[in-house]
Design a protein around this motif. Structure first.
Motif, PDB file in Angstrom:
ATOM      1  N   GLN A   1      29.024  35.859  37.902  1.00  0.00           N
ATOM      2  CA  GLN A   1      30.180  36.302  37.762  1.00  0.00           C
ATOM      3  C   GLN A   1      31.773  35.394  37.719  1.00  0.00           C
ATOM      4  O   GLN A   1      32.732  35.320  37.051  1.00  0.00           O
TER       5      GLN A   1
ATOM      6  N   LEU B   1      26.963  41.373  48.662  1.00  0.00           N
ATOM      7  CA  LEU B   1      27.184  41.009  49.121  1.00  0.00           C
ATOM      8  C   LEU B   1      26.649  40.592  50.501  1.00  0.00           C
ATOM      9  O   LEU B   1      26.810  40.511  51.604  1.00  0.00           O
TER      10      LEU B   1
ATOM     11  N   ALA C   1      34.863  40.457  49.036  1.00  0.00           N
ATOM     12  CA  ALA C   1      34.082  40.584  47.834  1.00  0.00           C
ATOM     13  C   ALA C   1      33.525  41.946  47.416  1.00  0.00           C
ATOM     14  O   ALA C   1      33.269  42.065  45.889  1.00  0.00           O
ATOM     15  N   THR C   2      34.213  42.902  47.495  1.00  0.00           N
ATOM     16  CA  THR C   2      33.940  43.642  46.965  1.00  0.00           C
ATOM     17  C   THR C   2      34.714  44.032  45.750  1.00  0.00           C
ATOM     18  O   THR C   2      34.218  43.844  44.422  1.00  0.00           O
ATOM     19  N   VAL C   3      35.707  42.715  46.040  1.00  0.00           N
ATOM     20  CA  VAL C   3      36.832  43.428  44.801  1.00  0.00           C
ATOM     21  C   VAL C   3      36.926  41.794  43.344  1.00  0.00           C
ATOM     22  O   VAL C   3      37.341  42.264  43.154  1.00  0.00           O
ATOM     23  N   LYS C   4      35.833  41.135  43.849  1.00  0.00           N
ATOM     24  CA  LYS C   4      35.350  40.437  42.788  1.00  0.00           C
ATOM     25  C   LYS C   4      34.440  40.899  42.746  1.00  0.00           C
ATOM     26  O   LYS C   4      33.369  40.091  41.389  1.00  0.00           O
ATOM     27  N   GLY C   5      33.913  41.465  42.521  1.00  0.00           N
ATOM     28  CA  GLY C   5      32.502  42.113  41.481  1.00  0.00           C
ATOM     29  C   GLY C   5      31.551  41.824  42.853  1.00  0.00           C
ATOM     30  O   GLY C   5      30.437  41.482  41.683  1.00  0.00           O
ATOM     31  N   GLN C   6      31.458  41.298  43.728  1.00  0.00           N
ATOM     32  CA  GLN C   6      30.108  41.126  43.995  1.00  0.00           C
ATOM     33  C   GLN C   6      29.807  41.984  44.869  1.00  0.00           C
ATOM     34  O   GLN C   6      29.068  41.463  45.927  1.00  0.00           O
ATOM     35  N   GLY C   7      29.790  42.609  44.876  1.00  0.00           N
ATOM     36  CA  GLY C   7      28.585  44.128  45.639  1.00  0.00           C
ATOM     37  C   GLY C   7      27.466  43.996  45.912  1.00  0.00           C
ATOM     38  O   GLY C   7      26.528  44.359  46.227  1.00  0.00           O
ATOM     39  N   TYR C   8      26.464  43.426  44.792  1.00  0.00           N
ATOM     40  CA  TYR C   8      25.475  43.410  44.748  1.00  0.00           C
ATOM     41  C   TYR C   8      25.265  41.890  45.618  1.00  0.00           C
ATOM     42  O   TYR C   8      23.765  42.071  46.626  1.00  0.00           O
TER      43      TYR C   8
ATOM     44  N   SER D   1      31.450  46.327  41.847  1.00  0.00           N
ATOM     45  CA  SER D   1      30.547  46.314  43.275  1.00  0.00           C
ATOM     46  C   SER D   1      30.192  47.485  43.475  1.00  0.00           C
ATOM     47  O   SER D   1      28.853  47.157  44.319  1.00  0.00           O
TER      48      SER D   1
ATOM     49  N   ASN E   1      23.137  39.408  40.348  1.00  0.00           N
ATOM     50  CA  ASN E   1      22.451  40.394  39.653  1.00  0.00           C
ATOM     51  C   ASN E   1      21.717  40.736  38.498  1.00  0.00           C
ATOM     52  O   ASN E   1      21.461  39.572  37.289  1.00  0.00           O
TER      53      ASN E   1
ATOM     54  N   VAL F   1      33.877  41.419  53.900  1.00  0.00           N
ATOM     55  CA  VAL F   1      33.215  42.086  52.964  1.00  0.00           C
ATOM     56  C   VAL F   1      34.344  43.353  52.006  1.00  0.00           C
ATOM     57  O   VAL F   1      33.639  43.124  50.668  1.00  0.00           O
ATOM     58  N   LEU F   2      35.257  43.042  52.080  1.00  0.00           N
ATOM     59  CA  LEU F   2      36.543  44.021  51.210  1.00  0.00           C
ATOM     60  C   LEU F   2      36.976  42.972  50.139  1.00  0.00           C
ATOM     61  O   LEU F   2      37.195  43.296  49.209  1.00  0.00           O
TER      62      LEU F   2
ATOM     63  N   ASP G   1      35.947  45.497  38.759  1.00  0.00           N
ATOM     64  CA  ASP G   1      35.674  44.394  39.583  1.00  0.00           C
ATOM     65  C   ASP G   1      34.906  45.677  40.846  1.00  0.00           C
ATOM     66  O   ASP G   1      34.048  45.316  41.111  1.00  0.00           O
TER      67      ASP G   1
ATOM     68  N   PHE H   1      34.688  33.100  36.660  1.00  0.00           N
ATOM     69  CA  PHE H   1      35.964  33.763  36.446  1.00  0.00           C
ATOM     70  C   PHE H   1      36.848  32.823  37.264  1.00  0.00           C
ATOM     71  O   PHE H   1      38.338  32.822  36.905  1.00  0.00           O
ATOM     72  N   GLN H   2      36.500  32.728  38.332  1.00  0.00           N
ATOM     73  CA  GLN H   2      38.016  31.830  39.186  1.00  0.00           C
ATOM     74  C   GLN H   2      37.566  30.498  39.441  1.00  0.00           C
ATOM     75  O   GLN H   2      38.688  30.119  39.782  1.00  0.00           O
TER      76      GLN H   2
END
Lengths: 364, 457
Positions: B403, B250, B241-248, A280, B376, B238-239, A276, B407-408
């Protein structure tokens, strides 16, 4: 990556050894897959491990038939498994590649000379021709010399910068079309995080690319981009592959790295988090108003550089002139790019000692 | 800094282990950081020989200057982003924590000053904005004794009144579920219990909190919602969201302005650190109430500890993380539309507004049904393909979840989706357009005639 496989992480735990492999249903489950927590047998593990790498190679068009490819080989687990798997897949799926092992001798007594022995054994075991390039030959300095001159702070910066160029020089000597390195999913996730922490937007935008340097002389790619470090270890363990597993003797003492520890904790909590983070990183869109460094070439050696002189030239200059801090630390300039600096900022020094990755400035 | 209170992500409802510290701990920590940065122990700003009590921007500041420094940042954020128009009625989300306590104090001060100018002005043409306070009461999910809960709520009320706020909205979280059904509490509990993942549960509650605030604002005619989200909370986000794959998506969450919601949301404390805000609360004896905070588990808590360690190594790290996120491209809804602003808008602020001449003015993408994240490319593709083969409404609801929420938050197992979505209030799921799907939903039509549930989704 297919998230369906990752949802396997939700399976209820069961006693190992009492279950059958969830893939083939025939053999006894021998392990839990770190990536998905699926309980599978050894044979199925080999299959999924190798197949995912094959898919990564094919889906990303990493190679063309007839390519001469140099495998950056340190003797460590990542590059050993890479050499093994790539030769195997090359044979099995007929990629048509000409594979070589390329090793860099940084001149670290008691560490590199030992790991190079491993690579020499790999040369024989895998039947791949080996080329070794040394810092001594390329730069006139070994890491032992450098550490004597500058101590144990920032030595990783020197090593990382020099190694990158060394690989390119070696690859040019071998006349290869591509370099492959064993950077794995954990490495890339760690790099994404470190670049966020450091505010290095330029590197952040590039660090998830599976192939880099396509506009340069020799592109390099990372077939292990989606492969978990734990699975590489597991594969090497079960296949009884020969690799060297000691940490570099010049690593800062008691160094574990904040980002690496965080990722380990994260993986325990949610295995798919590593992928993930990479996802990201791939999806970050840089604002058009952000200033990015322009890539040009070094005035002295012609290597790719966003400044007048490339980092390696700057650092080498410093060493040769007895100014070891030249090129270390940050000065006002384009965000994220270190430029020449003689005044060492206390804060960036503190940054560097804790945030260096295992190869110094993680600069992919 | 302010080691005892260690507010790792002060902000509305963050549920961290914040607690007020003794002043000794704060003084020790300040002294330590003063020493570490070799900063003079006298105020570096007013130079009046007054002792420094805090460090900001590498300079030791006395209480007054420190306060002015933080207020300055708040005011700059409000004015340079045109967050509050004279005609606005602002709803401040108060969690009881130090960050939103400071936001409350500062917005109240801005209002007081505006009233003074209004009183003194001859024309009195422009009105002064209004301020009210909302507190989302999540005690239904908390296992504390009723008496303690009641006392904590009384405290919250008294804090609001002490600042002169007349309108205080203490709303139970379950009200979000109570629209059509009377049993809001039951539905809330059931929905939360269906979520297996600790992080998913926390994030779901975060979404509910925002819905509750939106509901209060809509029902009472407020035009802006102000959150106390500070730099530390943003850095953690920020971190996470990054870790949850939400970079787009964020960048959508880290801007000063967020107009995704019916009532726009603003975050004027974005440039202030949690420990600065905690310290200010101590120096100025600003009362906080965090007894109802629940401990955080899962990824959010792991990130908070990680950021805490980073902060110990380098106090400016949180700012750097926020700055990195600021270099990512924001969305069109991260700007106000210029409607209704023309009268009050100085020309220097025009670039902050959506340009109605180009397409930037409306966001044409899809937002996640649960968390509001913009979709995304791959989520959009998945939604498109689902629209063509959807058998029932639940398929569409699921495809309208990002996504990460899939998942969560969504319960595992296709059969459970339907039940989960049935618990959510109609105004929530009603946002998904199930009418304009290219063909009718076959399964919904024949559902009542099916004897077996052979759903293999």
């Amino acid at each position: 990556m297919d998230s369906a496989a990752i949802d396997g992480a939700r399976q209820p735990p069961a006693r190992m050894g009492s279950r059958l492999c969830t893939r083939c249903g025939e053999r006894k489950a021998a392990l839990k897959r770190p990536k998905t927590l699926e309980q599978i047998c050894r044979e199925c593990f080999y299959v999924v491990f190798e197949d995912e790498i094959h898919r990564t190679i094919v889906d990303n068009n990493l190679f063309n038939s007839g390519d001469r490819v140099a495998i950056g080989a340190s003797g460590g687990k990542d590059s050993t498994v890479l050499a093994y798997v790539l030769s195997e897949l090359n044979r099995r799926h007929k990629y048509g590649l000409d594979l070589f092992l390329l090793s860099v001798d940084e001149g670290i007594t008691g560490y590199r000379d030992d790991s190079l022995e491993t690579v020499k054994r790999n040369e024989i075991q895998y039947g791949l021709p080996l080329k070794i390039v040394s810092y001594k030959d390329l730069y006139g300095w070994t890491m032992d010399d450098i550490v004597k001159a500058i101590g144990l702070k920032n030595n990783c910066t020197f090593c990382g910068v020099f190694r990158r160029q060394a690989l390119d020089r070696g690859a040019a000597l071998l006349k290869v079309d591509k370099i492959v390195t064993g950077h794995n999913a954990d490495d890339i996730a760690e790099t994404v995080l470190l670049n966020i922490l450091r505010g290095d937007i330029a590197r952040l935008s590039r660090c998830t690319f599976i192939t880099t340097g396509e506009d340069g002389p020799i592109p390099r790619c990372k077939p292990f981009k989606y492969t978990y470090e734990k699975e590489i270890v597991m594969y090497a363990y079960f296949k009884k592959l020969d690799y060297f597993s000691t940490e570099c003797i010049y690593s800062p003492n008691a160094y574990r790295g904040f980002a690496r520890e965080f990722i380990k904790d994260l993986e325990r909590m949610r295995p798919r988090a590593i992928l993930d983070i990479i996802k990201s990183g791939e999806n970050f869109r840089i604002s058009t108003t952000t200033r990015m460094p322009e890539q040009g070439t070094c005035e002295r050696c012609g290597y790719i550089s966003s400044q007048k002189l490339c980092k390696a030239c700057v650092l080498l200059d410093g060493l040769n002139r007895g100014l070891p801090k030249l090129g270390i630390g940050r000065t006002k300039g384009v965000s994220g790019v270190d430029s020449d600096g003689e005044q060492q900022d206390k804060r960036s020094e503190r940054d560097r000692s804790s945030l260096q990755g295992k190869h110094g400035n993680i600069d992919f | 800094m302010a080691a005892g209170s260690a507010a790792s992500c002060g902000g509305t409802g963050c549920g961290s282990h914040c607690s007020s510290s003794s002043s000794t701990a704060a003084e020790d920590a300040t002294a330590e950081s003063l020493g570490r940065l070799s900063v003079s122990r006298e105020c570096g700003k007013c130079g009046g020989g007054v002792g420094a009590v805090a460090v900001a921007g590498g300079v030791g500041l006395c209480g007054e200057c420190f306060r002015a420094h933080l207020f300055g940042k708040f005011k700059l954020a409000v004015t340079s982003n045109a967050m509050v128009r004279p005609t606005d009625s602002v709803l401040l989300a108060f969690s009881g924590g130090p960050a939103s306590r400071v936001a409350l104090q500062f917005i109240h001060e801005m209002r007081s000053k505006a009233i003074e100018s209004w009183d003194a002005s001859n024309s009195q043409a422009l009105p002064v904005f209004g301020v009210a306070v909302a507190f989302v009461d999540e005690s239904v999910l908390c296992s504390k004794p009723k008496q303690e809960i009641d006392m904590a709520i009384e405290d919250i009320k008294s804090i609001g009144f002490s600042v002169g706020i007349k309108a205080m909205h203490i709303t139970p979280l379950e009200d979000v579920f109570s629209m059509a059904s009377k049993d809001g509490e039951g539905r809330l509990r059931e929905a939360v219990d269906m979520i297996d993942d600790d992080t998913g549960r926390e994030d779901f509650l975060q979404c509910l909190r925002m819905l509750a605030l939106q509901k209060i604002a809509l029902e009472n005619g407020y035009t802006k919602i102000m959150l106390g989200s500070c730099a530390s909370a943003i850095a953690c986000h920020v971190l996470s969201a990054t870790v949850k794959g939400q970079g787009y998506s964020l960048p959508a969450d880290v801007q000063y302005v967020d107009t995704r919601w019916e009532i726009p949301v603003v975050i004027p404390l974005r440039d202030c650190l949690a420990r600065e805000l905690s310290l200010l609360c101590e120096l100025d004896s600003l009362k906080t109430q965090q007894h109802l905070d629940r401990p955080s588990n899962g990824i959010n808590s792991l990130v908070a500890s990680f950021v805490e360690r980073l902060r110990e190594e380098n106090p400016s790290r949180e700012h750097t993380i926020v700055r990195t996120a600021q270099k990512l491209k924001p969305f069109s809804f991260n700007k106000f539309s210029a409607d209704g602003y023309h009268d009050f808008l100085p020309s220097r602020l025009r670039p902050k507004f959506q340009n109605v001449d180009n397409d930037e003015s409306t966001f044409s993408g899809i937002l996640c049904l649960i968390c509001g994240s913009p979709f995304n490319e791959s989520e959009l593709r998945n939604l498109e393909s689902t629209k063509h083969k959807a058998q029932k409404k639940t398929d569409l609801y699921t495809a309208h979840c990002c996504q990460s929420c899939c998942f969560q938050i969504l319960p595992s197992g296709g059969n459970l989706y339907e039940h989960f979505f049935s618990l959510l209030p109609e105004f929530w799921t009603g946002r998904v357009d199930t009418v304009s799907v290219s063909h009718s939903l076959p399964r919904d039509q024949i559902e009542e005639y099916l004897l077996e549930d052979n759903d293999d989704s």
